[in-house]
Enzyme design. Structure first.
Site, short mmCIF file in Angstrom:
data_model
loop_
_atom_site.label_atom_id
_atom_site.label_comp_id
_atom_site.label_asym_id
_atom_site.label_seq_id
_atom_site.Cartn_x
_atom_site.Cartn_y
_atom_site.Cartn_z
N TYR A 123 0.82 -1.21 0.00
CA TYR A 123 0.00 0.00 0.00
C TYR A 123 0.86 1.27 0.00
O TYR A 123 0.36 2.35 -0.29
CB TYR A 123 -0.94 0.02 1.21
CG TYR A 123 -2.10 -0.97 1.13
CD1 TYR A 123 -2.21 -1.85 0.07
CD2 TYR A 123 -3.07 -1.01 2.12
CE1 TYR A 123 -3.25 -2.76 0.00
CE2 TYR A 123 -4.12 -1.92 2.06
CZ TYR A 123 -4.20 -2.80 0.99
OH TYR A 123 -5.24 -3.69 0.93
N LYS A 137 2.91 -15.20 1.95
CA LYS A 137 2.78 -15.89 0.66
C LYS A 137 4.20 -16.20 0.20
O LYS A 137 4.64 -15.80 -0.88
CB LYS A 137 2.03 -14.97 -0.33
CG LYS A 137 1.63 -15.61 -1.63
CD LYS A 137 0.54 -16.65 -1.52
CE LYS A 137 0.28 -17.32 -2.85
NZ LYS A 137 -0.59 -18.49 -2.76
N ASP A 176 -3.67 -17.73 1.21
CA ASP A 176 -4.85 -18.37 0.60
C ASP A 176 -5.42 -19.43 1.53
O ASP A 176 -6.64 -19.55 1.72
CB ASP A 176 -4.53 -18.94 -0.79
CG ASP A 176 -3.18 -19.63 -0.87
OD1 ASP A 176 -2.38 -19.50 0.07
OD2 ASP A 176 -2.93 -20.33 -1.87
N ASP A 202 -5.64 -6.47 5.68
CA ASP A 202 -6.83 -5.73 5.26
C ASP A 202 -7.95 -6.71 4.90
O ASP A 202 -9.09 -6.61 5.36
CB ASP A 202 -6.44 -4.86 4.04
CG ASP A 202 -7.48 -3.84 3.67
OD1 ASP A 202 -8.51 -3.76 4.36
OD2 ASP A 202 -7.28 -3.14 2.66
N ASP A 205 -11.37 -8.25 7.42
CA ASP A 205 -12.78 -8.09 7.03
C ASP A 205 -13.49 -9.45 7.01
O ASP A 205 -14.66 -9.54 7.36
CB ASP A 205 -12.90 -7.41 5.65
CG ASP A 205 -12.91 -5.89 5.77
OD1 ASP A 205 -12.47 -5.37 6.82
OD2 ASP A 205 -13.35 -5.23 4.82
#
Ligand code: NAD
Length: 357
Positions: free
Chosen positions: A141, A192, A224, A248, A252
């Site tokens: 980001y 990852k 994943d 992020d 959620d």
């Protein structure tokens, strides 16, 4: 000495939910004699409209002088057409990065009273208590270079940079290991590393740190798989630590396990435990102005503020207890409404928490 709290109501439902949280803060201030001094400033679309910037200089100056910040939420379609650097969300990224709020704590707690509001079966989520520790001011980001460029063949290419250095990984790792130490001593680091070199280093550094926390059981998981495990068997997790983008998304997902994003608080901390506190949800333009938004995530963010930045754990516990009492009494905003419960609006919910205090 008075403790300075800066209030940033923000946009859309932001001012509605923050007003209720401020009532709760003022009630505990009075009850526990905390000597809290409030100040207000603009952030997001409100900053752009009033002062020409989504993160006005005056807001930043006040933020730097405060012991803690309470934010509602920013953004909305009103500002869809403004230039990228003036977008409300840019204001949020700027204040997080200017104050170096690198550690985002996002608890996902299932209130037993709301077990039926989750999209998963109650047996999978009842008793759920996960803490997601998300790195907040680094990773893809913020990584440079970034942009959209035109290639030699004339087509455009969007690009971003995903990078973390060792000290950035170490400071968020420390926050996560320490959080695990005061909880159930289980830490899952999500990366990852089968594809991204930046997260190969992430995994190495977190693994090295485990030697300093022999009581914490550390494991690693690819993002994943973590997404899958969160909806398949969420109770396996205690503390999860991960980078900005994965955090992020996963936070959620964890939010929805608990029934409503309207219930979830968050803290974004700097290295001295100063911080900004805000609900995990956004500014909900679809329900703004109707006084139906759930203020509990913001009210619970005040509890986190009292615990982490204002050294008032008793007042923090009292707020969490009051929220539980209100839910026990069957009061529900629309997002958590179930049969047989009393539907209330934003203000009634805030008043009920104040009364329970
Ligand atoms: P959102 O979280 O605002 O809304 C998603 C859904 O959840 C909507 O249906 C909304 O009505 C509902 N919802 C959210 N908060 C609620 C509450 N307290 N009570 C009841 N229902 C609630 O996400 P979005 O729609 O993707 O984004 C809207 C705006 O918010 C965008 O401009 C986005 O950029 C911004 N945003 C801001 C933040 C922040 O300020 N930290 C975070 C996320 C999104």
């Amino acid at each position: 000495m008075a403790k300075k709290v800066l209030i940033l109501p923000g946009d859309n439902i932001g001012p509605e939910i923050v007003a209720e949280a401020v009532k709760v803060l003022q009630r505990v201030d009075q009850k526990y004699k905390l000597d809290i001094e409030l100040d207000y400033a603009h952030l997001g679309g409100a900053g752009l409209d009033a002062e020409g910037s989504p993160c006005p200089a005056q807001t930043l100056a006040k933020a730097r002088q405060s012991d803690a910040i309470l934010l509602g939420a920013v953004g909305g379609p009103q500002w869809d057409d403004v230039e990228r650097h003036l977008r409300p969300e840019k204001g949020l990224l700027t204040i997080r990065s200017e104050l170096d709020l690198f550690g985002n704590l996002r608890p996902a707690i299932m209130y037993p009273q709301l077990a039926h509001a989750s999209s998963l079966k109650p047996e999978f989520v009842s008793g759920l208590d996960i803490l997601i520790v998300r790195e907040l001011v680094g990773g893809i980001y913020f990584g440079e270079p970034r942009g959209i460029r035109t290639l030699e063949d004339g087509q455009r290419e969007g690009y971003n940079t995903y990078k973390y250095n060792e000290s950035e990984i170490r400071r968020i790792g420390k926050m996560a290991f320490e959080a695990a130490m005061v909880r159930n001593k289980r830490l899952c680091s999500v990366d990852k590393s089968n594809v991204l070199e930046a997260t190969v280093l992430w995994r190495e550094v977190i693994s090295d740190m485990a030697a300093d926390y022999p009581e914490v059981e550390l494991r690693h998981m690819y993002v994943d798989n973590a997404a899958m495990q969160l909806v398949m068997n969420p109770k396996q997790f205690d503390v999860v630590v991960t980078g900005n983008m994965f955090g992020d998304i996963l936070s959620d997902t964890a939010a929805m396990l608990t029934g409503s994003i309207g219930m979830l608080p968050s803290a974004s901390l700097d290295k001295n435990s100063g911080g900004m506190y805000e609900p995990c949800h956004g500014s909900a333009p679809d329900i703004a102005g109707q006084s139906i938004a759930n203020p509990l995530a913001t009210i619970l963010s005040v509890a986190m503020m009292l615990r982490y930045s204002l050294n008032a754990p008793e007042a923090a516990n009292a707020i969490e207890q009051a929220v539980s009492v209100v839910l026990d009494n069957g009061l529900r905003t629309a997002d958590i409404q179930t049969e047989g419960c009393k539907l209330v609006g934003t203000v009634e919910m805030g008043d009920a928490v104040v009364a329970a205090l």
